[in-house]
Design a protein around this motif. Structure first.
Motif, PDB file in Angstrom:
ATOM      1  N   TYR A  12       0.810  -1.219   0.000  1.00  0.00           N
ATOM      2  CA  TYR A  12       0.000   0.000   0.000  1.00  0.00           C
ATOM      3  C   TYR A  12       0.844   1.269   0.000  1.00  0.00           C
ATOM      4  N   MET A  13       2.151   1.133  -0.026  1.00  0.00           N
ATOM      5  CA  MET A  13       3.017   2.305  -0.130  1.00  0.00           C
ATOM      6  C   MET A  13       3.313   2.572  -1.602  1.00  0.00           C
ATOM      7  N   PRO A  14       2.895   3.700  -2.158  1.00  0.00           N
ATOM      8  CA  PRO A  14       3.151   3.973  -3.574  1.00  0.00           C
ATOM      9  C   PRO A  14       4.639   4.001  -3.869  1.00  0.00           C
ATOM     10  N   ALA A  15       5.042   3.262  -4.903  1.00  0.00           N
ATOM     11  CA  ALA A  15       6.463   3.226  -5.259  1.00  0.00           C
ATOM     12  C   ALA A  15       6.977   4.611  -5.624  1.00  0.00           C
ATOM     13  N   SER A  16       6.112   5.434  -6.224  1.00  0.00           N
ATOM     14  CA  SER A  16       6.537   6.776  -6.627  1.00  0.00           C
ATOM     15  C   SER A  16       6.904   7.645  -5.431  1.00  0.00           C
ATOM     16  N   ALA A  17       6.316   7.338  -4.249  1.00  0.00           N
ATOM     17  CA  ALA A  17       6.627   8.131  -3.061  1.00  0.00           C
ATOM     18  C   ALA A  17       8.062   7.912  -2.587  1.00  0.00           C
TER      19      ALA A  17
ATOM     20  N   LEU B 267      13.568   9.494  -1.939  1.00  0.00           N
ATOM     21  CA  LEU B 267      14.495   8.777  -1.071  1.00  0.00           C
ATOM     22  C   LEU B 267      15.523   7.989  -1.888  1.00  0.00           C
ATOM     23  N   PHE B 268      15.058   7.341  -2.952  1.00  0.00           N
ATOM     24  CA  PHE B 268      15.984   6.570  -3.781  1.00  0.00           C
ATOM     25  C   PHE B 268      17.013   7.483  -4.451  1.00  0.00           C
ATOM     26  N   ILE B 269      16.569   8.674  -4.860  1.00  0.00           N
ATOM     27  CA  ILE B 269      17.510   9.627  -5.450  1.00  0.00           C
ATOM     28  C   ILE B 269      18.544  10.043  -4.417  1.00  0.00           C
ATOM     29  N   PHE B 270      18.088  10.217  -3.167  1.00  0.00           N
ATOM     30  CA  PHE B 270      18.994  10.610  -2.087  1.00  0.00           C
ATOM     31  C   PHE B 270      19.947   9.471  -1.719  1.00  0.00           C
ATOM     32  N   TRP B 271      19.420   8.240  -1.705  1.00  0.00           N
ATOM     33  CA  TRP B 271      20.220   7.090  -1.304  1.00  0.00           C
ATOM     34  C   TRP B 271      21.111   6.555  -2.429  1.00  0.00           C
ATOM     35  N   ILE B 272      20.540   6.470  -3.647  1.00  0.00           N
ATOM     36  CA  ILE B 272      21.210   5.786  -4.755  1.00  0.00           C
ATOM     37  C   ILE B 272      21.738   6.749  -5.805  1.00  0.00           C
TER      38      ILE B 272
ATOM     39  N   SER C  36      20.218   2.558 -11.379  1.00  0.00           N
ATOM     40  CA  SER C  36      19.857   1.789 -10.181  1.00  0.00           C
ATOM     41  C   SER C  36      18.613   2.347  -9.510  1.00  0.00           C
ATOM     42  N   GLU C  37      18.479   3.659  -9.503  1.00  0.00           N
ATOM     43  CA  GLU C  37      17.311   4.284  -8.859  1.00  0.00           C
ATOM     44  C   GLU C  37      16.020   3.896  -9.559  1.00  0.00           C
ATOM     45  N   LYS C  38      16.026   3.905 -10.870  1.00  0.00           N
ATOM     46  CA  LYS C  38      14.815   3.571 -11.630  1.00  0.00           C
ATOM     47  C   LYS C  38      14.472   2.097 -11.493  1.00  0.00           C
ATOM     48  N   ILE C  39      15.492   1.252 -11.514  1.00  0.00           N
ATOM     49  CA  ILE C  39      15.254  -0.177 -11.352  1.00  0.00           C
ATOM     50  C   ILE C  39      14.733  -0.466  -9.949  1.00  0.00           C
ATOM     51  N   ALA C  40      15.232   0.267  -8.951  1.00  0.00           N
ATOM     52  CA  ALA C  40      14.758   0.082  -7.574  1.00  0.00           C
ATOM     53  C   ALA C  40      13.279   0.433  -7.451  1.00  0.00           C
ATOM     54  N   VAL C  41      12.839   1.462  -8.147  1.00  0.00           N
ATOM     55  CA  VAL C  41      11.417   1.837  -8.129  1.00  0.00           C
ATOM     56  C   VAL C  41      10.567   0.711  -8.698  1.00  0.00           C
TER      57      VAL C  41
ATOM     58  N   VAL D 270       6.980   6.988 -14.248  1.00  0.00           N
ATOM     59  CA  VAL D 270       7.030   7.975 -13.163  1.00  0.00           C
ATOM     60  C   VAL D 270       8.475   8.266 -12.781  1.00  0.00           C
ATOM     61  N   ALA D 271       9.298   7.217 -12.677  1.00  0.00           N
ATOM     62  CA  ALA D 271      10.706   7.406 -12.317  1.00  0.00           C
ATOM     63  C   ALA D 271      11.439   8.219 -13.369  1.00  0.00           C
ATOM     64  N   GLU D 272      11.129   8.004 -14.643  1.00  0.00           N
ATOM     65  CA  GLU D 272      11.800   8.737 -15.715  1.00  0.00           C
ATOM     66  C   GLU D 272      11.343  10.187 -15.788  1.00  0.00           C
TER      67      GLU D 272
END
Length: 289
Positions: free
Chosen positions: A136-141, A145-150, A155-160, A228-230
């Motif tokens: 129930y947690m939207p991946a786009s949210a 964080l992924f941009i900050f972490w990765i 890798s960030e887009k694949i993680a999403v 969304v990630a792109e």
């Protein structure tokens, strides 16, 4: 007994007592197409696209909607020729690679976990609530964080894609496993099969067609995550192309990108459908009976 009593009821089918004719008609209507009915079914599917194209042509060429908001089919076709002639193919390839990479990782992890959850109650009690929570947690949210972490690399887009696809695969595969008829499992135990063999030689093979259908469905959702990630952070891809077109108000280019996604999705969906039929012919024969 009178001769009238010996006459078959008109509301029943021959050979099937007390079975109304209309039930047989319903069964035929909702049965997958046989070989003889595939061509009419294909024509009906094509006709839906023809109708959509006709409506699109009427509202645009007829002037009902300004082409600033909805381009004509001709304008969209011209934009598509220009885009594919000027490097859009590389954007398409980048998006396809991201989707397939992230989805493959999610499937490799998610299918075995889903099988274990569906087959063993302790594993279900321990793991399933966690995946239900994450689902129930939207991946786009998680993109900031992924941009900050990765970072904003691949890798960030694949993680999403992994985050969006993995919980769905796990929970749906678990449901596929639980839907295996209990009578089949009990019959296996009666024949002397041990618990491990029941899982890997009875339950998993029986659920495999449904699991492949699950992957086919979730793959469609994976495309939404990558776009969304792109759009948020990328320098290539279909989502990036949509964002650039939006900034220049090139609606025809946006339509080309969206239609490209639809065409790719339709091709992949049909490939997986045919693969399911090819790998599990016994299931296709059973469904057509």
């Amino acid at each position: 007994m009178s001769s009238a009593e010996n006459q078959p009821d008109e509301a029943t089918q021959p050979g099937r007592p007390d079975r109304p004719v209309w039930l047989g008609g319903l069964r035929e209507a909702f049965t997958p197409m046989s070989h003889g009915r595939r061509l009419p079914g294909l024509l009906l599917g094509v006709s839906a696209f023809v109708v959509l194209l006709g409506v699109w042509s009427v509202v645009t060429y007829g002037g009902f909607i300004d082409d600033l908001f909805l381009p004509t089919p001709g304008q969209t076709l011209s934009a598509g020729i220009r885009m594919f002639g000027s490097g859009f193919t590389s954007d398409v390839a980048a998006t396809v690679i991201r989707v397939m990479s992230g989805f493959a990782i999610a499937a490799v992890v998610g299918v075995p976990v889903g099988v274990l959850i569906g087959a063993y109650a302790p594993v279900q009690s321990f793991i399933e609530p966690l995946f239900s929570f994450v689902r129930y947690m939207p991946a786009s949210a998680f993109i900031p964080l992924f941009i900050f972490w990765i970072g904003i690399g691949e890798s960030e887009k694949i993680a999403v894609i992994i985050l969006g696809s993995l919980p769905q695969i796990v929970l749906m595969v678990a449901s596929n496993i639980r839907n295996v008829p209990i009578a089949l499992i009990e019959a296996s135990y009666t024949l002397g099969t041990d618990r491990a063999n029941v899982l890997w030689k009875v339950i998993v093979p029986k659920a495999s067609p449904d699991i492949l259908d699950t992957l086919r469905i979730v793959l469609g959702w994976a495309w939404t995550y990558v776009i969304v990630a792109e759009i948020v952070g990328a320098s290539s891809g279909i989502g990036y192309s949509i964002l650039q077109s939006q900034r220049s108000m090139a609606v025809d280019r946006i339509f080309v990108a969206i239609l490209t996604l639809g065409v790719i999705g339709l091709i992949v969906d049909n490939v997986l459908f045919l693969l399911n039929r090819a790998l599990f012919k016994w299931n296709a024969v059973k469904e057509s009976e």
